[in-house]
Design an enzyme around this catalytic site. Structure first.
Site, PDB file in Angstrom:
ATOM      1  CG  HIS A 259      -1.834   1.175   1.304  1.00  0.00           C
ATOM      2  ND1 HIS A 259      -3.136   1.140   0.877  1.00  0.00           N
ATOM      3  CD2 HIS A 259      -1.618   2.446   1.748  1.00  0.00           C
ATOM      4  CE1 HIS A 259      -3.685   2.342   1.062  1.00  0.00           C
ATOM      5  NE2 HIS A 259      -2.780   3.156   1.591  1.00  0.00           N
ATOM      6  CD  GLU A 260       1.620   3.615   3.689  1.00  0.00           C
ATOM      7  OE1 GLU A 260       1.827   4.688   3.088  1.00  0.00           O
ATOM      8  OE2 GLU A 260       0.585   3.388   4.340  1.00  0.00           O
ATOM      9  CG  HIS A 263       0.345   6.290  -0.701  1.00  0.00           C
ATOM     10  ND1 HIS A 263      -0.669   7.046  -1.247  1.00  0.00           N
ATOM     11  CD2 HIS A 263      -0.235   5.601   0.319  1.00  0.00           C
ATOM     12  CE1 HIS A 263      -1.808   6.835  -0.577  1.00  0.00           C
ATOM     13  NE2 HIS A 263      -1.572   5.951   0.374  1.00  0.00           N
ATOM     14  CD  GLU A 289      -5.684   5.610   0.376  1.00  0.00           C
ATOM     15  OE1 GLU A 289      -4.745   6.411   0.549  1.00  0.00           O
ATOM     16  OE2 GLU A 289      -5.804   4.561   1.033  1.00  0.00           O
TER      17      GLU A 289
HETATM   18 ZN    ZN Z   1      -3.049   5.261   1.772  1.00  0.00          ZN
END
Ligand code: ZN
Length: 495
Positions: A259-260, A263, A289
């Site tokens: 997830h990170e 980003h 996101e």
């Molecule tokens: Zn996030």
């Protein structure tokens, strides 16, 4: 005065902010506890200096002068427009209000932590009342129509308002509730094979391997451990992520890392020519996101991904996954189960957590709901939408940090990100017939290249929704997300 003069002046503001970001990163990853009070002061000094420089009469005059020039290129005009947007918002807030908010928020944060620990809402309610009062004053400074909430949302999703978001969320809610109903009646998914101890050091090695494969550039970033996973950047060449390791479940850390990294891949992918300008940034939190959720949920929790990585994970953890096949892993990673906690929610119920917060925020800001009645309203919505009886406020209305920091208007971005990525994935699949073959082979470069070309290098040149509409040729809609969820979970749960 020229555009270059403006960028030189802005560069000093930007450098101060980035120096503050380094201090914050250090605070969460390296700093010993006794450094906290001095660090708070250092951060306040730096952010104060940046704010003063940015809103100074000299900078305002410079911006106004350059804005009037007729020899600006398209990119220069866009960069100036971006600066102007943020400056106009910043100067509408009196310094006294900004200082009062900072002070109230830091006290509210302390009160929130104590209240959550003690599972006692009464310890936080007075602070929340003060925060709301200040947030309403802030909204009045910006000016608003329909609801004060509309004045706050541009900090997160520029170009959207409560009515537009409700138009997306209402059909989302209906479709989710009907899917959830069908899943409740189906045979449930087993996750028992994950119940064992997983060495954090090996989790770390495996996670780094996956991130390298995805395209995360370790020469332009690093991974550290922190209490809360996050991604931060100081330049396009320095985009860092953090994670935490749970001995009992390797997937929490792995999915958090992916997830990170989503980003971070976005931040590492801005056009190098935009470095230090306001164009090297995301136009909205929702679009940011959409990138993290793309890699975590749509790729990391897909069957082709596990067809590739399960054999490899078995090498990293010898003997730990004997008899487990990719389909079992895929089903375990996509188990649907209504729960109290937003950050632990599965892909189906997650958006309901967001819709609840969106409705409550609006009611609080409009004055339709009093601070005292928040727990009752919260618990009622969890009963209605998720079928759960909240046992105490610690896992209810005290669970999120956002409101203690005055971040009203933030929550919808999480679901908007899911809506965005469901839309652009359709376009990616059409552009790249080998999309899922590539994932199955662990070849992510074509996917990343598509994202770089269509989204990352664009930076903040377009607002998020118009960008997605242009890429997909479709108007913004929850239809692709609803269709994806219905199709995926019908298959997993034999509906
Ligand atoms: Zn996030």
């Amino acid at each position: 005065m020229t555009y270059a003069d403006l960028m030189t002046a802005y560069g000093e503001v930007h450098d101060l902010r980035m120096a503050g970001a380094v201090l914050e990163w250090d605070q969460q990853t390296q700093m010993p506890p006794n450094g906290a009070s001095a660090r708070g002061r250092q951060l306040a000094t730096i952010s104060g200096l940046a704010h003063e420089k940015f809103t100074s009469p000299a900078f305002r005059d410079l911006l106004a002068e350059v804005r009037g020039r007729e020899d600006l290129s398209r990119d220069q005009r866009l960069a100036v427009g971006e600066l102007d947007f943020h400056l106009q918002r910043a100067i509408k807030l009196p310094g006294s209000l900004v200082r009062e908010m900072a002070l109230t928020e830091s006290r509210a944060f302390q009160a929130w932590m104590e209240a959550r620990q003690a599972k006692d809402y009464s310890l936080f309610a007075p602070s929340l009342g003060r925060i709301l009062e200040l947030v309403r004053r802030k909204a009045d400074c910006f000016g608003w129509e329909e609801t004060p909430w509309n004045a706050l949302v541009p900090d997160f999703e520029r170009g959207m308002d409560a009515a537009a978001i409700r138009d997306l969320f209402e059909p989302m809610k209906k479709s989710t509730l009907s899917l959830l109903d069908r899943i409740r009646g189906a045979e449930q998914v087993g996750t028992g094979f994950l119940d064992r101890t997983w060495d954090p050091a090996i989790q770390g090695e495996f996670g780094r391997r996956v991130l390298r494969d995805l395209g995360y550039d370790f020469n332009a970033g690093r991974i550290d451990t922190a209490a809360h996973p996050f991604c931060t950047n100081f330049s396009i060449g320095d985009v860092r992520i953090t994670t935490r390791y749970t001995m009992a479940n390797p997937m929490e850390s792995l999915m958090g890392l992916i997830h990170e990294a989503g980003h971070a891949l976005y931040e590492q992918g801005f056009d190098p020519g935009d470095e230090g300008t306001p164009l090297a940034g995301a136009p909205s939190l929702g679009l940011h996101e959409s990138q993290s959720r793309f890699w975590e949920v749509r790729i990391g929790r897909s069957l082709p991904f596990w067809e590739h990585y399960l054999p490899l994970m078995k090498q990293y953890f010898p003997g730990a996954l004997t008899g487990v096949d990719p389909a079992m892993m895929y089903r375990a990673l996509n188990k649907v189960e209504p729960g109290f906690i937003r950050v632990d929610a599965d892909e189906v119920t997650y958006n309901l957590h967001i819709i609840i917060r969106f409705e409550l925020e609006l009611m609080l800001l409009d004055g339709r709901l009093s601070v005292a009645d928040l727990p009752e309203a919260w618990n009622g919505m969890y009963r209605d939408l998720l079928g759960l009886d909240v046992p105490h406020d610690g896992v209810g209305c005290l669970q999120d940090i956002h409101w203690s920091g005055g971040a009203f208007g933030y929550f919808p971005s999480y679901t908007i990100g899911n809506i965005f990525n469901a839309m652009f994935i359709g376009r990616m699949e059409a552009d790249m017939p080998s999309f899922w073959e590539d994932v199955r082979a662990g070849r992510f470069a074509p996917l990343l290249e598509w994202l770089r070309r269509e989204i990352h290098r664009n930076g903040s040149r377009d607002l998020a929704a118009p960008l997605i509409e242009r890429i997909t040729g479709q108007p913004l809609s929850v239809e692709p997300l609803a269709a994806h969820l219905n199709e995926k979970y019908a298959e997993i749960y034999n509906l």
